[in-house]
Write a protein that holds these residues in place. Sequence first.
Motif: not given
Length: 170
Positions: A98-100, A118-119, A122-124, A126, A132
């Motif tokens: 989730l954090r890449g 990137w996932n 994910s709600s994070f 970058c 993606y």
Amino acid sequence: MSNIKGVEIYLFQSECWNENSYNEYKTETEQKTFSDKYEQTENIPIEKCAYYIDLENCKTKNEPLLNNNDIERFDWKSSKIHLSKSGIEKLKNQEIPLRGLPFVIKLNGNNIYGGWFWNMFSSFGCDRIFSYPDKNVKGNELDLEFGLGGFKCGKDPRQNMELIEKALRK
């Protein structure tokens, strides 16, 4: 600069988190001091970015995730990597936290720049280069973007001609 061959993508032996990033400021005072100092995000030194990868000190794995057989060509101007069928399959099968998942693009064995797979769940955000793999592979093209979630940190290295020219000379 739109038909560069010999590009490979490597993953790192460890996560390479940036312990000096603005995300590590714990108090409101530290955060406010930092925000006041850098009015524009492109003025933030890259070593303060949350997703900055220190390419000199982070060790890559011995074998590339994507090699010459997986990458047909790299289009520097449009920040697109053209993948073969094997490259598309490798990316689809790669687990992305989730954090890449940090990576580095290399040409002739030399680092060009780092980024993050990137996932899509994910709600994070970058603040550096990201892609993606599930979403950004259109046809056989993997798009590399800068600054997810509207926040960008430091200057975008994708258009820094010195980086690619240096790697091409070696």
